[in-house]
Design a protein around this motif. Structure first.
Motif, PDB file in Angstrom:
ATOM      1  N   PRO A 140       0.815  -1.231   0.000  1.00 55.17           N
ATOM      2  CA  PRO A 140       0.000   0.000   0.000  1.00 55.17           C
ATOM      3  C   PRO A 140       0.843   1.274   0.000  1.00 55.17           C
ATOM      4  O   PRO A 140       0.498   2.245  -0.681  1.00 55.17           O
ATOM      5  CB  PRO A 140      -0.811  -0.114   1.298  1.00 55.17           C
ATOM      6  N   ASP A 141       1.970   1.287   0.731  1.00 62.06           N
ATOM      7  CA  ASP A 141       2.739   2.548   0.766  1.00 62.06           C
ATOM      8  C   ASP A 141       3.428   2.821  -0.570  1.00 62.06           C
ATOM      9  O   ASP A 141       3.601   3.982  -0.966  1.00 62.06           O
ATOM     10  CB  ASP A 141       3.731   2.599   1.938  1.00 62.06           C
ATOM     11  N   GLN A 142       3.784   1.746  -1.295  1.00 60.19           N
ATOM     12  CA  GLN A 142       4.373   1.954  -2.636  1.00 60.19           C
ATOM     13  C   GLN A 142       3.307   2.569  -3.560  1.00 60.19           C
ATOM     14  O   GLN A 142       3.575   3.500  -4.315  1.00 60.19           O
ATOM     15  CB  GLN A 142       4.843   0.630  -3.228  1.00 60.19           C
ATOM     16  N   ASN A 190       0.558   9.799  -4.901  1.00 63.11           N
ATOM     17  CA  ASN A 190       0.769  11.086  -4.242  1.00 63.11           C
ATOM     18  C   ASN A 190       1.702  11.999  -5.026  1.00 63.11           C
ATOM     19  O   ASN A 190       1.387  13.162  -5.278  1.00 63.11           O
ATOM     20  CB  ASN A 190       1.402  10.825  -2.874  1.00 63.11           C
ATOM     21  N   ASN A 241       0.587   4.265  -2.667  1.00 58.14           N
ATOM     22  CA  ASN A 241       0.232   5.622  -2.241  1.00 58.14           C
ATOM     23  C   ASN A 241       1.317   6.643  -2.586  1.00 58.14           C
ATOM     24  O   ASN A 241       1.011   7.767  -2.987  1.00 58.14           O
ATOM     25  CB  ASN A 241      -0.051   5.647  -0.729  1.00 58.14           C
ATOM     26  N   ASP A 242       2.580   6.255  -2.440  1.00 59.04           N
ATOM     27  CA  ASP A 242       3.667   7.192  -2.751  1.00 59.04           C
ATOM     28  C   ASP A 242       3.595   7.635  -4.213  1.00 59.04           C
ATOM     29  O   ASP A 242       3.763   8.818  -4.535  1.00 59.04           O
ATOM     30  CB  ASP A 242       5.043   6.523  -2.525  1.00 59.04           C
TER      31      ASP A 242
END
Ligand code: NAI
Length: 249
Positions: free
Chosen positions: A105-107, A113, A109-110
């Motif tokens: 998920p953070d990959q 973003n 979202n980054d």
């Protein structure tokens, strides 16, 4: 071609962004550009030193395009320093490639973003002075991957496809205010972002699909950005222009 136009270019300490800054300044524009990290500060200063001459002002600002508040501050600072904003080129971008099975998920979202939310952040800020001036020009850096997709690049493709939808919507919303909005869709351009693709079988696989038989150069993308930033493209809005050596055929 862009004499005395004030242009903002995001993510421009290196690569395509830096090439665009150079091209605009060499053609008479006043240019504000952004970089994100302290490690880019030296490159940004070198770009300023190289281009600040003969009445051309080029200034770098440390600003994170993915941060709404920083974009607001940036646009206010540029208005203070340059007096107006004619052109905004949303170039900042990253890729964090992985197959969906492994895409955290953070990959995801980054990438959304930095690549997509940044375009909203900057465009939202620059349209106010542009509406007031009854004139403006927004150029968004999409990608051929946003048009055709690519295995292992779902987040990148989604962000770049999102930019295309955004671009067309803004062209529709603001055309009556004399504000244009177009997207550039580069194919494979030789920069740090694609450095890892240049060696081995991956490069051969890409090259065989490119009719012109080579990767593109940042300067070639800058030529297209210059055309879109200039009044030579005054009747073009809502378009996505590919620059990919024929890869999109
Ligand atoms: P690059 O990695 O050399 O340059 C990207 C720049 O954006 C870097 O200077 C980086 O520090 C900056 N940046 C990253 N996050 C930022 C943020 N949050 N705020 C401000 N700046 C930030 O990559 P390149 O190749 O020059 O790419 C420029 C644009 O062109 C990107 O949007 C990329 O997705 C797009 N593009 C590149 C292609 C290529 O083949 N190189 C193909 C298609 C599109």
């Amino acid at each position: 071609m862009v004499k005395d136009k004030v242009c903002i270019v995001t993510g421009a300490a290196r690569g395509i962004g830096a090439a665009i800054v150079k091209k605009l300044a060499e053609n008479g524009a006043q240019v504000a550009f952004t970089y994100i990290s302290d490690s880019s500060a030296e490159k940004a200063a070198a770009l300023e030193n190289e281009l600040n001459k003969d009445g051309i002002k080029v200034k770098g600002y440390k600003s994170n395009a993915a941060d709404f508040a920083q974009c607001e501050t940036l646009v206010n600072d540029v208005l203070k320093d340059f007096g107006k904003i004619d052109v905004c080129i949303n170039n900042a971008g990253i890729s964090k490639d992985n197959l969906l099975l492994r895409l955290a998920p953070d990959q995801w979202n980054d990438v959304i973003n930095v690549n997509l939310n940044s375009v909203y952040n900057m465009t939202k800020q620059v349209i106010r002075p542009m509406i007031k001036a009854r004139s403006g020009n927004i150029i968004n850096m999409s990608s051929i991957i946003g048009i055709r997709g690519n295995a292992g690049q779902a987040s990148y493709a989604a962000s770049k496809a999102g930019i295309i939808g955004f671009t067309k919507s803004i062209a529709l919303e603001l055309g009556s205010r004399n504000i244009r909005c177009n997207a550039i869709a580069p194919g494979f351009i030789e920069t740090d972002m694609t450095h890892y693709l240049k060696e081995g079988t991956a490069a051969d696989n890409f090259l065989k699909d490119i009719p012109l038989g080579r990767f593109g150069k940042a300067d070639e993308v800058a030529n297209l950005a210059l055309f879109l930033a200039s009044d030579m493209s005054a009747y073009i809005t809502g378009e996505v222009i590919s620059i990919c050596g024929g890869l999109s055929i």
